[in-house]
Design an enzyme around this catalytic site. Sequence first.
Site, PDB file in Angstrom:
ATOM      1  CB  SER A  73      14.706  16.194  32.464  1.00 35.42           C
ATOM      2  OG  SER A  73      14.197  15.114  33.232  1.00 35.42           O
TER       3      SER A  73
ATOM      4  CG  HIS B  70      17.085  18.180  29.393  1.00 35.02           C
ATOM      5  ND1 HIS B  70      16.022  18.928  28.920  1.00 35.02           N
ATOM      6  CD2 HIS B  70      16.582  16.943  29.637  1.00 35.02           C
ATOM      7  CE1 HIS B  70      14.931  18.180  28.888  1.00 35.02           C
ATOM      8  NE2 HIS B  70      15.243  16.974  29.317  1.00 35.02           N
TER       9      HIS B  70
ATOM     10  CE  LYS C  16      14.705  16.034  26.333  1.00 34.17           C
ATOM     11  NZ  LYS C  16      14.551  14.742  25.642  1.00 34.17           N
TER      12      LYS C  16
END
Length: 392
Positions: A180, A208, A239
């Site tokens: 990240s 991610h 996300k």
Amino acid sequence: MNTLNFITEELEKLKEAGLSINIRTIEGPQGAWITVDGKQALNLCSNNYLGFANDPQLKSAAQKAIETYGVGPAAVRTIAGTTTLHRELERKLALFKGVEGAITFQSGFCANLAVIPVIVGEGDVVFSDELNHASIIDGCRLSKAKIVRYGHCNPKDLQSKIFGEKDARRALIITDGVFSMEGDIAPLPEIVEIAGKFGAITMVDDAHGEGVLGRGGRGIVDHFGLHGKVNIEVGTLSKAFGVVGGYVAGSKRLTDYLAQKGRPFLFSSAVTAADVAACIAAVDILGASDVQVKQVWANTTFFQDKMKQLGFNLGNTSTPITPVMIGDAKAAKSFSRKLFDEGVFAQAIGYPTVPVGRARIRVMLSAAHSKDDLVWAIERFEKIGKSLGVLQ
């Protein structure tokens, strides 16, 4: 005597070191442009990779769910908190990921806290990349297993470390899929190969990578064509999917086991129906089209190429996570403040999130950004970079 007086001293130490966090307030929905502390700014901070956080289809799904199911679950999943929506989301996530089963949690953090302590315990060893996310670190600590850190994205070091612990009852190798703060991708094929040699369990946290890597954003396992070779996949719904929540995907026996043993599943209230419905809508969109995924990658290539041409150091990123390396924490904070004054919201990241001396501005690119937005941001990065001596 005030027993909490030590807190004042600790807060002062953070300020003096330039490590105190300035928590800004967002006024309105996430998007390419947002209102922050009363000021309109270009948003280069959020994890809204695909622009789903304010997507009309997701909002409509959430609104309909509220009318049908109300605003809160009022129970944990194992008592009265599991709705037909939770079941539908888990079924669709499993199909999306190409696995037998999926189980959802309140966050990606909770997913790691749920799965690691039920897979390993005393007498076992966890091999963890030294830059793994804090939720992995905390999950490992809760497990009471021995924790052995290996060099970041270093399969040779991993193999050396695992060879030295070959007498452990059970071995678990854990890595982030996309890191990240660095934006680099784990060498998952090599990790899987090493796990096979030593009979280790493999686990990847793809927080991610979801929505970014693989076909239509199916993640790092799909990206490397490793279906069926990674035992545990952890993902987040907060996300790229634009909502909130986390999940674990894998074999049905794994997800059935977590439903019996995962403490966040057993002892914390279920995710609200509105959030679950919005997540379903996001999975449906990605299952039908890769338009948003292609757009975030087009924006990534454009922005990173231009920034490198200007002379900015972007580290080793190979994803939309773009660390603009500054080094000194105070200098990074100054850069961030000047960007905000110019209308660009991009936060400085320093210790303990990243090592001392490796502070950076972390830019998060999104499909919601237009090319004009990015050109405008690059001009301001160049101006401030020159004024602070980051650029020559």
